[in-house]
Design a protein around this motif. Structure first.
Motif, mmCIF file in Angstrom:
data_model
loop_
_atom_site.group_PDB
_atom_site.id
_atom_site.type_symbol
_atom_site.label_atom_id
_atom_site.label_comp_id
_atom_site.label_asym_id
_atom_site.label_seq_id
_atom_site.Cartn_x
_atom_site.Cartn_y
_atom_site.Cartn_z
ATOM 1 N N VAL A 270 39.363 29.445 28.506
ATOM 2 C CA VAL A 270 40.095 30.536 28.756
ATOM 3 C C VAL A 270 38.932 31.838 28.622
ATOM 4 O O VAL A 270 38.908 32.899 29.056
ATOM 5 C CB VAL A 270 41.016 30.830 27.728
ATOM 6 N N VAL B 241 37.843 33.166 31.751
ATOM 7 C CA VAL B 241 38.667 33.402 32.197
ATOM 8 C C VAL B 241 39.075 34.708 32.695
ATOM 9 O O VAL B 241 39.235 35.608 33.545
ATOM 10 C CB VAL B 241 39.688 32.141 32.967
ATOM 11 N N LEU B 242 39.070 35.221 31.390
ATOM 12 C CA LEU B 242 39.626 36.618 30.969
ATOM 13 C C LEU B 242 38.666 37.625 30.750
ATOM 14 O O LEU B 242 39.022 38.006 31.440
ATOM 15 C CB LEU B 242 39.881 36.546 29.372
ATOM 16 N N LEU C 109 45.808 26.444 32.624
ATOM 17 C CA LEU C 109 45.857 27.645 33.952
ATOM 18 C C LEU C 109 47.165 28.207 33.775
ATOM 19 O O LEU C 109 47.825 29.170 34.221
ATOM 20 C CB LEU C 109 44.706 27.653 34.534
ATOM 21 N N LEU D 97 48.416 30.594 31.369
ATOM 22 C CA LEU D 97 47.711 31.098 30.909
ATOM 23 C C LEU D 97 48.136 32.760 32.119
ATOM 24 O O LEU D 97 47.596 33.724 31.895
ATOM 25 C CB LEU D 97 46.643 30.997 31.034
ATOM 26 N N LEU D 98 48.428 32.052 33.202
ATOM 27 C CA LEU D 98 48.651 32.934 34.332
ATOM 28 C C LEU D 98 49.151 33.855 34.227
ATOM 29 O O LEU D 98 48.739 35.210 34.280
ATOM 30 C CB LEU D 98 48.916 32.361 35.082
ATOM 31 N N THR E 213 49.670 36.455 31.067
ATOM 32 C CA THR E 213 48.428 37.149 30.653
ATOM 33 C C THR E 213 47.468 37.274 31.823
ATOM 34 O O THR E 213 47.575 38.647 32.167
ATOM 35 C CB THR E 213 47.928 36.307 29.354
ATOM 36 N N LEU E 214 47.358 36.023 32.162
ATOM 37 C CA LEU E 214 46.246 36.636 33.155
ATOM 38 C C LEU E 214 45.900 37.599 34.486
ATOM 39 O O LEU E 214 45.191 38.586 34.727
ATOM 40 C CB LEU E 214 45.062 35.050 34.033
ATOM 41 N N ARG F 220 45.793 41.063 34.267
ATOM 42 C CA ARG F 220 44.077 41.478 34.094
ATOM 43 C C ARG F 220 43.205 41.038 35.060
ATOM 44 O O ARG F 220 41.946 42.211 35.312
ATOM 45 C CB ARG F 220 43.620 40.897 32.564
ATOM 46 N N TYR G 130 43.922 37.911 41.415
ATOM 47 C CA TYR G 130 45.269 36.370 42.345
ATOM 48 C C TYR G 130 44.451 36.680 43.125
ATOM 49 O O TYR G 130 45.084 37.768 43.894
ATOM 50 C CB TYR G 130 45.456 35.655 41.756
#
Length: 222
Positions: free
Chosen positions: A86, A89-90, A114, A117-118, A120-121, A124, A127
């Motif tokens: 994680v 990725v962040l 994942l 998490l998307l 939040t992801l 940032r 995609y």
């Protein structure tokens, strides 16, 4: 939210410029992680992965001059401690999600964690989807039927209330002829974006913008 949903990767200058705009800095100063998992649901996928990473198949995606590029293999993540991957990725600038089988990719997005998490992801990082990697973010996905998952297994994550139909009028995919995709789009309850390999759908908090040097069409639900 910053998504660049392509049919075939960064296939022209307009799509490249859109990527740079979303990143907010040059590609050469940006890090990326490539998710190859969807291709395992397609016969011959292993060799396709090698060609994509080496930049010898199709349009630039991994081989775009990134500052750094790594692999994020979804099928391996459930066996790893969550904090191990994680954090990686962040800290990346872009998540590159490759094409293949939507159902297989959706399943491993969910099983790996994942997908959770998307939300939040996507606040940032950028995609970037390619074919199935684009489709799974919408309300419509497909499968080649090469996996052993139950038929009712999700084929998309339904994060966007649209459908994307890539490879419009591509010679390799006769089922993607305009008339056939228009007929399919007419059966869906969300707007359908029919895009060829020179087109992409850019989604931000401000809305949806078409990026294209080719052919595309939006079909509204009946």
């Amino acid at each position: 939210m910053k998504l660049l949903l392509t049919s075939a990767g960064i296939s022209n200058k307009s799509i490249y410029n859109a990527l740079v705009d979303l990143l907010g800095k040059p590609v050469a100063e940006s890090s990326a992680l490539f998710v190859p998992s969807a291709i395992y649901g397609v016969a011959g996928g292993n060799d396709i992965i090698r060609k994509v990473i080496c930049g010898t198949l199709g349009d630039p995606f991994c081989e775009l001059g990134w500052k750094s590029i790594g692999l994020l293999e979804l099928t391996a993540l459930p066996s790893l401690k969550r904090e191990f991957w994680v954090d990686t990725v962040l800290k990346t600038d872009a998540l590159l999600v490759g094409g293949g089988d939507c159902q297989y990719l959706t399943y491993w997005m969910q099983q790996s964690g994942l997908a959770d998490l998307l939300p939040t992801l996507l606040e940032r990082i950028v995609y970037v989807g390619l074919s199935a990697g684009s489709m799974i973010m919408t309300s419509y996905g497909t499968t080649f039927g090469s996996n052993s998952l139950p038929a009712e297994t999700d084929k998309s994550l339904r994060l966007l209330a649209i459908a994307i139909h890539p490879h419009l009028d591509h010679e390799w995919f006769p089922e993607n002829a305009l008339a056939k995709l228009e007929k399919l789009a007419g059966t869906l309850s969300v707007p359908s974006y029919l895009i060829d390999d020179q087109s992409a759908v850019m989604v931000t908090s401000e809305g949806i913008l078409m990026i294209s040097e080719g052919k595309w069409k939006v079909v509204q639900p009946k």
